[in-house]
Design a protein around this motif. Structure first.
Motif, short mmCIF file in Angstrom:
data_model
loop_
_atom_site.label_atom_id
_atom_site.label_comp_id
_atom_site.label_asym_id
_atom_site.label_seq_id
_atom_site.Cartn_x
_atom_site.Cartn_y
_atom_site.Cartn_z
N GLU A 16 -91.73 66.57 -8.42
CA GLU A 16 -90.51 65.88 -8.86
C GLU A 16 -90.77 65.11 -10.15
OE1 GLU A 16 -88.59 63.37 -5.83
OE2 GLU A 16 -88.05 62.02 -7.47
N ARG A 20 -89.05 65.80 -13.89
CA ARG A 20 -88.31 64.77 -14.61
C ARG A 20 -88.85 64.62 -16.04
NH1 ARG A 20 -88.23 61.17 -10.37
NH2 ARG A 20 -86.25 61.85 -9.54
N LEU A 31 -97.41 58.50 -18.71
CA LEU A 31 -96.45 57.54 -18.16
C LEU A 31 -96.94 56.99 -16.82
CD1 LEU A 31 -92.94 59.08 -18.95
CD2 LEU A 31 -94.24 57.38 -20.24
N GLY A 35 -97.41 53.26 -15.88
CA GLY A 35 -96.67 52.73 -14.75
C GLY A 35 -97.59 51.96 -13.81
N HIS A 61 -87.09 45.19 -8.17
CA HIS A 61 -86.03 46.11 -8.56
C HIS A 61 -86.45 46.94 -9.78
CE1 HIS A 61 -82.17 47.30 -10.44
NE2 HIS A 61 -81.83 47.52 -9.17
N ALA A 62 -87.03 46.25 -10.76
CA ALA A 62 -87.47 46.94 -11.97
C ALA A 62 -88.59 47.93 -11.65
CB ALA A 62 -87.92 45.92 -13.02
N LYS A 64 -89.22 49.34 -8.84
CA LYS A 64 -88.69 50.43 -8.01
C LYS A 64 -88.14 51.55 -8.90
CE LYS A 64 -84.77 51.47 -5.09
NZ LYS A 64 -83.47 50.98 -4.65
N GLY A 65 -87.41 51.13 -9.94
CA GLY A 65 -86.83 52.12 -10.85
C GLY A 65 -87.90 52.98 -11.50
N VAL A 66 -88.94 52.31 -12.00
CA VAL A 66 -90.00 53.03 -12.71
C VAL A 66 -90.78 53.94 -11.75
CG1 VAL A 66 -92.16 52.75 -13.97
CG2 VAL A 66 -90.21 51.26 -14.49
N GLY A 68 -89.90 55.13 -8.90
CA GLY A 68 -89.06 56.23 -8.42
C GLY A 68 -89.02 57.36 -9.43
N ASN A 69 -88.84 56.98 -10.68
CA ASN A 69 -88.77 58.01 -11.71
C ASN A 69 -90.08 58.78 -11.85
OD1 ASN A 69 -86.11 57.84 -12.43
ND2 ASN A 69 -86.45 56.20 -13.94
N LEU A 70 -91.19 58.08 -11.63
CA LEU A 70 -92.49 58.75 -11.73
C LEU A 70 -92.85 59.46 -10.42
CD1 LEU A 70 -94.45 55.99 -13.68
CD2 LEU A 70 -93.61 58.17 -14.58
N TYR A 76 -93.70 53.68 -4.30
CA TYR A 76 -92.23 53.58 -4.32
C TYR A 76 -91.69 53.14 -2.97
CZ TYR A 76 -87.33 55.05 -4.70
OH TYR A 76 -85.96 55.08 -4.69
#
Lengths: 111, 573
Positions: A16, A20, A31, A35, A61-62, A64-66, A68-70, A76
């Protein structure tokens, strides 16, 4: 060494994460490296230690976003759980979460 | 597939507003394949870039939670600017709860966190840009600039959409028109004209907010309204009139409305508006009523008119259109003397029977066909004058009609002289009748045309004198050689003292202008005697003779010649 295989072994959803990143391995790994060193981990730890749930939520919150994207699933998942508790400003013992997160992070950083 | 204005060959610029570097990089890596990507770390930085690039930015990808200025605050600022609110914003969020608020603040779409797969993100970006570009083009072209009502094409597109979406709803087609609007523009200026249009549009929109429907301004001072059916839309007219009186000018503004009620829904939309327009048109010059409904009777009349228009060519080619002649007598001597004739057209239609000029002339005046008709009559009359000269040895001048549109024809003089030349005639042989109202319509052009014809030697008779609105000032200098009394005055002169007074008044005016007076429609001796005593010079009408065929008119000439040989006066010297 930080490799796709190693990440996969530690439970990272590399498929995943790579998708992305348009399947650019070098880009993804760079990244991921960034991260894992994200300042958000320290912020989160300090905030919950100080009982500052507002700052704790922001940091979680911040992160979590990063994460999740990685697709850094081992990190996560606990960060997401923490984010929801902090969103509700739940007074709880966050130490086990921090311990878990930092443990997983250390494993990944050791690669 | 539906075509969008979105063009793949243009490399667009998009802005990613996101405080997390890694998220920025992931998105930028995806979007960078097709777009130039700019980055901002928070709302304030973003605003600076947006303000400098404005609509060169095709899209903004906006994170909500950022230090400094957050995404909501930025959305709010953009929403307040006409220009900046045109840039579509896709919100990046992991929170369902943020979606409603973002939509309300103007976001067009969402990308969830963790991010969707790249192809989905690209599809969302592309679709949002295409929609926004299409919408912008539609918004700027669909509304008429002056009134902010729909332009013609969009009006019909939206109206059709409404009937497609909700076909069972009964709706009325309304066409509204401001009476004599060109005069409003001329007298008060275009700015005031626009103010009037806006006032009408405002009242229409207000009415439709309650009554339901849409409105457009297809052109000029015409408004189209597609409204939910009501027995009466009179409140709409009242609202517009009250808006007009609110303008506080001295202008007398009237609005008229044609209605094609919804029961004709089987008919195509454009057709329904054509019908409403015809109903509206039927109110021209009607100062008592301001609403007309399209009716079956109107429909039949339309069909009849279309038939006549379609048959003109045949009528001319096969001589179903005939020119008859009514003699005109000089009456101021001891005996009336045949002096000239008026050419009158009649239509012997093979299926529809005899059609009166009063039926088809106004129709052909409206669509310009009257020019062909006039040329036909001029030619037939010239041929006849030639024939009388050759066979009977007399010159009988014939009055022919010169219509309003002829006076705007740059080839008028050439045409008339050409016809005369063809039959070896001179301008004295054709008397030209021009209706009084043509003079008042656009006096500059008409006067120039008339003066040119007079220089050529044509005599001009002003027809229907007293029916138009010549100003006294204009009469002083008007170029005319005779005036022809409007028939309406004559039919009542034996019973109406007022009409008798009017005839005397007109005689005074003619004396002042120094021109002779012709009276037509004279039916009996009483009228004839009165007009003769009043000083009328020439009389035409059933009292002497109805319009007759050229053959019969030849007989009348021969009879006059015989009377002459028996000691009468010679009319033709």
């Amino acid at each position: 060494m930080l490799t796709i295989e190693a990440l996969k072994e530690l439970g990272v959803n590399t498929q995943e994460g790579l998708a992305r990143c348009m399947n650019n391995e070098a880009f993804y790994l760079r990244l991921v490296g960034m991260g894992l060193k994200d300042g958000g981990f320290d912020k989160l730890e300090e905030a919950v230690a100080a009982g500052d749930l507002d700052a704790g939520f922001e940091a979680a919150h911040a992160l979590k976003g990063v994460l999740g994207n990685l697709a850094l699933t081992p990190l996560y998942t606990p960060v997401s759980e923490m984010t929801e508790l902090l969103r509700a400003r739940t007074q709880a013992d966050y130490a086990p979460y921090i311990e878990k997160i930092m443990g997983e992070r250390a494993k990944l950083l050791a690669l | 597939m539906r075509q969008s204005a979105y063009n793949n060959n243009i490399r667009r610029t998009i802005l990613i507003v996101e405080d997390e570097y890694i998220n920025q990089q992931i998105l930028g890596n995806i979007a960078g394949e097709q777009y130039d990507v700019l980055y901002a770390n928070n709302g304030l930085e973003a605003l600076e870039i947006i303000r400098s690039l404005k609509t060169r930015l095709s899209l903004i990808l906006l994170d909500l939670i950022m230090p400094g200025m957050n995404g909501y605050e930025l959305l709010e600022i953009l929403g307040k600017s006409d220009t900046l609110s045109r840039i579509p914003v896709i919100v990046l969020t992991g929170e369902k709860s943020a979606e409603l608020k973002s939509f309300q603040l103007g976001a067009v779409d969402f990308i969830t966190k963790p991010f969707d797969m790249p192809d989905i993100i690209m599809a969302r970006i592309r679709r949002s840009i295409a929609l926004s570009e299409d919408t912008y083009i539609i918004q700027t072209t669909q509304l008429d600039e002056v009134t902010q009502l729909y332009t013609r094409e969009y009006f019909f597109t939206y109206a059709r959409q409404q009937t497609d979406l909700d076909p069972d709803r009964v709706r009325d087609a309304l066409v509204l028109n401001i009476s004599h609007f060109h005069l409003v523009n001329e007298m008060y200026g275009r700015d005031f004209g626009d103010t009037v249009l806006r006032a009408a549009a405002g009242a229409i929109s207000e009415y439709l907010r309650q009554a339901g429907g849409i409105a457009g301004r297809p052109e000029g001072d015409t408004f189209y309204v597609f409204a939910d059916h009501r027995d009466s839309h009179a409140p709409l007219l009242e609202a517009i009139e009250s808006a007009f009186s609110g303008l506080g000018s001295g202008a007398r503004l009237r609005i008229r409305m044609g209605v094609c009620p919804g029961d004709g829904a089987a008919v195509e939309l454009e057709h329904r508006f054509d019908r409403a327009a015809r109903a509206c048109h039927s109110l021209r010059n009607n100062y008592l009523e301001n609403v007309a409904f399209f009716s079956n009777e109107m429909h039949e009349r339309e069909l009849y008119s279309e038939r006549l228009i379609a048959d003109v060519d045949d009528a001319i080619g096969q001589r179903h259109l005939q020119v008859w002649y009514q003699p005109k007598y000089a009456v101021q001597g001891s005996e009336p003397v045949l002096g000239s004739a008026e050419a009158l057209i009649r239509w012997e239609h093979p299926q529809l029977g005899t059609i009166r000029p009063g039926t088809f002339i106004p129709l052909f005046e409206a669509n310009g066909l009257v020019r062909r008709l006039d040329r036909y009559v001029w030619t037939m009359a010239a041929e006849q004058i030639r024939s009388w000269k050759d066979t009977l040895g007399v010159s009988v001048p014939v009055s022919v009609n010169v219509s309003r549109v002829d006076l705007f024809d740059p080839l008028l003089e050439e045409t008339l002289l050409g016809i005369l030349g063809e039959y070896g005639l001179t301008p004295e042989d054709l008397l030209l009748e021009i209706t009084e109202s043509a003079y008042t319509d656009n006096s500059g052009q008409v006067l120039r045309a008339v003066e040119m014809l007079r220089r050529d030697g044509f005599k001009i008779e002003m027809d229907d004198f007293g029916s138009g609105y010549s100003s006294l000032n204009m009469l002083r200098s008007i170029p005319v050689d005779a005036i022809k009394l409007d028939m309406k005055f004559i039919c009542n002169i034996t019973t109406s003292g007022v009409d008798r007074q009017l005839v005397h008044l007109i005689m005074e005016i003619a004396k002042f202008m120094g021109v002779p007076v012709v009276a037509e429609g004279v039916e009996n001796r009483e009228q004839m005697e009165f007009l003769k005593d009043a000083g009328v010079d020439i009389i035409q009408g059933y009292y002497f003779s109805k319009p007759v065929t050229p053959q019969r008119f030849s007989e009348i000439i021969k009879e006059a010649q015989a009377a002459l040989r028996n000691g009468g006066q010679n009319a033709y010297d």
